[in-house]
Every structure is written in C-alpha cells, then in structure tokens.
Design an enzyme around this catalytic site. Structure first.
Site, mmCIF file in Angstrom:
data_model
loop_
_atom_site.group_PDB
_atom_site.id
_atom_site.type_symbol
_atom_site.label_atom_id
_atom_site.label_comp_id
_atom_site.label_asym_id
_atom_site.label_seq_id
_atom_site.Cartn_x
_atom_site.Cartn_y
_atom_site.Cartn_z
ATOM 1 N N ASN A 58 -2.598 -6.599 -1.920
ATOM 2 C CA ASN A 58 -3.032 -5.440 -2.709
ATOM 3 C C ASN A 58 -2.218 -5.243 -3.982
ATOM 4 O O ASN A 58 -2.756 -4.784 -4.988
ATOM 5 C CB ASN A 58 -2.951 -4.161 -1.867
ATOM 6 C CG ASN A 58 -3.899 -4.196 -0.688
ATOM 7 O OD1 ASN A 58 -4.557 -5.187 -0.433
ATOM 8 N ND2 ASN A 58 -3.969 -3.104 0.054
ATOM 9 N N SER A 95 -7.554 2.801 -5.648
ATOM 10 C CA SER A 95 -8.126 3.569 -4.532
ATOM 11 C C SER A 95 -7.703 5.012 -4.750
ATOM 12 O O SER A 95 -6.660 5.284 -5.357
ATOM 13 C CB SER A 95 -7.549 3.060 -3.216
ATOM 14 O OG SER A 95 -7.684 4.035 -2.195
ATOM 15 N N TYR A 126 -0.729 0.845 3.030
ATOM 16 C CA TYR A 126 -1.902 0.603 2.167
ATOM 17 C C TYR A 126 -1.908 1.590 0.999
ATOM 18 O O TYR A 126 -2.045 1.197 -0.158
ATOM 19 C CB TYR A 126 -3.185 0.765 2.993
ATOM 20 C CG TYR A 126 -4.452 0.742 2.175
ATOM 21 C CD1 TYR A 126 -5.055 -0.465 1.832
ATOM 22 C CD2 TYR A 126 -5.054 1.919 1.741
ATOM 23 C CE1 TYR A 126 -6.220 -0.497 1.079
ATOM 24 C CE2 TYR A 126 -6.219 1.896 0.986
ATOM 25 C CZ TYR A 126 -6.800 0.696 0.661
ATOM 26 O OH TYR A 126 -7.950 0.668 -0.093
ATOM 27 N N LYS A 131 -1.658 0.926 -3.172
ATOM 28 C CA LYS A 131 -2.660 1.335 -4.152
ATOM 29 C C LYS A 131 -2.053 2.241 -5.230
ATOM 30 O O LYS A 131 -2.479 2.220 -6.390
ATOM 31 C CB LYS A 131 -3.833 2.023 -3.442
ATOM 32 C CG LYS A 131 -4.670 1.051 -2.608
ATOM 33 C CD LYS A 131 -5.311 -0.036 -3.487
ATOM 34 C CE LYS A 131 -6.288 -0.917 -2.730
ATOM 35 N NZ LYS A 131 -6.996 -1.872 -3.624
#
Lengths: 296, 296
Positions: free
Chosen positions: B149, B180, B193, B197
């Site tokens: 990512n 995101s 996560y 982002k």
C-alpha cells in the site's frame, strides 16, 4: 450491552445513517481509559517501568535525561547501536532508577521483538510504558525509511500486545509513539518520511480508540523542527531540494532539551488519543478534522 | 527569481516568522500546473496513454471499463496476476483503445519497476497518466500491507520520475494515487491498513507541491466503503473486531460502478493536489487542515 447512538454528523458526505455502536467489554475496562485521561501529575512517572526504543537518539537522549528526573523504577533503553559512555552517563544521573541498555533494531521480524520483550518482562515483571522512537530521515532510502519509521513501530507495538492485551489476561499498558509534525502537514521535500509519519499518527489514533478492547492506551508526541543531527543534513526525495536542511533551520526551531521537556510533560498528561504537537518549546494537543466516520 | 511572502498564518504554534519562499524553476513550468488545474473536461482522456497499476482489481476493473468509454489511445494494465478473460473483455469494449496487460508486483525492487516502465515508454513513446492502485486489506499481514500500500506506491512513483521529471528533460506527467477515506480518519479496527493509506494521502500531497520542480502533478482518489471482495471479509488487527467487514457493510456503501464513475470524473478534473473523497456515488474535494507550516 446497550446500543449507543453516535453523535449526529453534519457533513454531506458522512455516512449519515443512524449508527449504533457495538461497545465491547466497555464497562469492565472504562477505568483503564479513565485513569489514562486523569493522570496529569508530576509524580505520574515515579516508580514506573519504561521501555524507550531509541532512547539514545538525539531527542531520545535528552528525553531519557528528563525522564530520569522523575524517579522511574526502571528505564530500559533499546537502541540499534550501544553507546556505553552515554548509558554510563544516564546511569549516574539518578541512583533511584535502574537504567539498562539492550540492542534492538526495529526492522527485525516480529518474533525477535517478542523474544526481546519476553526477556524484559521476565526480568521486570511489569512494564508500564513503551516509547517507540526509532526514526530515520533520508528520502534517498525509501525502504529503510518506511521499515524503521512505520513498519518497525507497528511491529514493536504489536509484539508488546502479547504481554499487555487484557484479552490475554494482561494488565494493559501505555504506548507513546513519536510521530512528527510532518504527519499533520508534510515537509514536501521529504514526502517519503512525511508519509511514514502520517502513518504513525493515523495508526496511533486507532490504537487509542481500541483501548476499551485491548486495555492499552496510546498517544503520539509530534516534534516540530528540532535541532538534531537528523535535521542538520538530510537527503530530499530525488534531490528536489538539496538545501532542505539549511532552509528549515532558517526558521524558528527548538532545542532537543526544549523538545524533551515537552515530551515528558506529554507523557505525564497521559491522555489517551492525545495528538501532542511539540514546537518551539510549546506543548499543544491538536484536534484532528473529521472528514468521515466509519460508524463502527 | 522573486522571494515571495507566504500567507500569514494565525495559529499560535505556527512557525510564524516571515517566510520567504524560494521558488525554483517556477515560471518555466507554471504552464504544466495551470494545465493540470484547468482540464475539467470530458474529452480530457481522449487519446491519452494511461498506465493503471491494479487495473484488474475490484475497483480497478470497473474503473478500467469507465476509462475505456473515454477513447484513450492506450490503457496499459499492470497487475500481479493475469486474468486473460478480463483483459479480453476490456479489449473488446472499445476498438479505439489498445489495451495491454503486463504482470507487475509493486513489491519488486525499484530497479525492476524502472525496467518494466522502460519497456512501456520504449513502446508508447509517451505516457500521460500513472494510476497507482495496488492495495491489500488484511491487518494480520503487517509487512505486506505496508509494502504494497505504501512502499510499492512510492517506488512505482519514484521509478516513473526517471521518464517524466522535467529536470531530466522529461515531459512531466500526472500521478493518480488511490488512497482511502481511512487515510483521513481510520477504521480503527484496521490500524495498519489505515495508517498505510494516511501515508499515501500525505505523500501525494507533497508530490503535488513539488510539481513546479518535477513537472509531475498528483492527486489522490479516496474511496469510501465500496462493496468489493476486499471489503467482504478481512482481518482486523489482532482480531480486535472479528466482524469488522460485516459491521462496515451495515452502513451505506457504494458499488464499484459508482466508485469507478466518480474515479474517472476525478481524473478528468485533473486537479493538482486534489484530495478526492469518493463516497456513496458522490465526489468531493476535501480541504486538509493546516496544523503547521515548514515555511520552505
């Protein structure tokens, strides 16, 4: 368990359906969070066991010295390179605190981190605070910047949960992560570093909101431009600004001592979810904008 | 070169000294940025060469289909796994656009990314837009999440600068990074996560501000909760919420088609520094809070 109506959210693009939170294990553990938010005391650190990752670094060393004024019980410094003369200096500062050094590179696999932490927990029995301070600033080194500043911090945090998570019978704990003002708004000339610090800020804000599940509270301390060897000279991304260090230092900065004083004040405030901004000797709790809400 | 006085900043902790910006190579390249900010046209994508990393993914595939309605010249899809039937389907959608697939894993060393890009540039001569869309959502996989990512996106971006950077005689280009909404405010149950982002959002905002130096403009598209296979089932960090996917999907979401429509609208707006929020079929440009300013 009572379903709880979230506060109404006004922005047009918020997920505006009525959202019913599902609090988990709330009542039992509210005291941990309440304790975390009421400990703004100068004796807070007295008799505490603290692990400080990168406690011999530029900001780290002065923060270690400042911590030692608070009569900790143990200060366990984990750092990549042993600097025996600095450790000796720290040991002599306060005979009430036992200072220990153990080598640790945050980029090791998480199993290694857990092994090291097990040694520490076996010895001290309890650890109160983990300070994650490892960081590099060199936008020529993309992998290393991200591995140290973000992945290493996440792994160390995840590793200590084996010992602290109340779901595993642990006692809870406190995580103090060193972010950076660049996590709020970047120094555009070092986008890789700034991004890694935004990750730390965002990650830690989640940890704080999970405290009712894990028993582990968390906050970030985010230094502004501090006169360290890290900042004296560093590479910008693709050399977009070869003089980035010099240009930054033309503006008001703070000394590592000023930063360390604010740092320990923030630890003493022990505010779960605190987003501490440490700049020019001033300590301020930042309020983060809410752009959306997952409603869960 | 004229030193330019920055706008006065009011917050108490801003670095409030007068800051004189040192614009570099400004006049020569203002046209690139001006062009970037004035291209809100439905014919903007016509005849363009676009590289789409993860263009076969859940959001990727519908976005590829939406892009093909715009009569691109070339759509080069780079994805980890070839899905020949999907590529065939895309090829048949619009005979005006040449669709090519090449295998690419964003976690390869940057030298590999450069080699692959060289092949593409050798063939097409010019590339107008790079879309970085590779992403995984699984907070059991810390290293992989961050490597794909964030590190992968940074490496792919850095690699293409060899071909685009105006300082190397390149023509400039446009980078569209998929962030995101969790980069604005996290889904606390997936902190790893969400942090990755946040890094993408922060990193890309720097790229945009470096456009006057590199000639490369940049923005993020940040989908809200979209009904993809990624979101249907995923692991939370340390299983803090085993039902995180189900809980998220209890609230309003958007389809991949709605997301793709907003995605391509954002590309057509081509706003350097855009922070596009794509939620429930609506497209909005987020304004980011300014907590401090490095003044350089």
């Amino acid at each position: 368990m009572f379903p709880k109506l979230c506060r109404p959210l006004s922005s047009i693009n918020f997920r505006t359906v009525k959202c019913f939170c599902k609090p988990r294990q709330l009542n039992k553990y509210y005291n941990i969070i309440a304790r975390a938010n009421s400990s703004a005391s100068s004796s807070f650190l007295c008799d505490k066991n603290v692990i400080f990752v990168a406690g011999l670094g530029d900001i780290g060393l002065d923060t270690s010295k400042e911590l030692l004024k608070r009569d900790l019980k143990n200060l366990v410094i984990l750092d990549r390179i042993d600097k025996p003369e600095l450790v000796c200096e720290l040991k002599e500062l306060n005979p009430k605190t036992k200072v220990t050094f153990m080598p640790y590179d945050v980029t090791v696999p998480i199993a290694e981190s857990k092994k090291l932490l097990k040694k520490i927990f076996d010895k001290l029995k309890c650890v109160d605070i983990l300070i994650n301070g490892a960081g590099i600033l060199d936008d020529h080194k993309i992998e290393a910047t991200i591995a140290v500043n973000y992945t290493g911090l996440v792994n160390t945090t995840t590793a200590i949960m084996d010992f602290w998570d109340i779901r595993k019978g642990g006692p809870g704990g406190i995580i103090c992560n060193i972010g950076s003002v660049t996590g709020f708004n970047p120094i555009t000339q070092v986008p890789v570093y700034s991004g890694s610090k935004a990750a730390v800020v965002n990650f830690t804000s989640s940890l704080a909101k999970l405290a009712h599940i894990t028993g582990v509270t968390a906050y970030t301390v985010n230094p502004g431009i501090t006169r360290t060897s890290l900042v004296a000279k560093f590479n910008s991304w693709l050399d977009v600004e070869p003089d980035v260090a010099e240009l930054l230092l033309e503006h008001p900065t703070q000394s590592t001592k000023e930063c360390a004083a604010s740092f320990v004040k923030a630890i003493e405030k022990n505010k779960n979810g605190g987003l501490w901004f440490l700049d020019q000797g001033i300590l301020e709790d930042i309020k983060w904008d809410k752009h959306w809400d997952p409603c869960i």
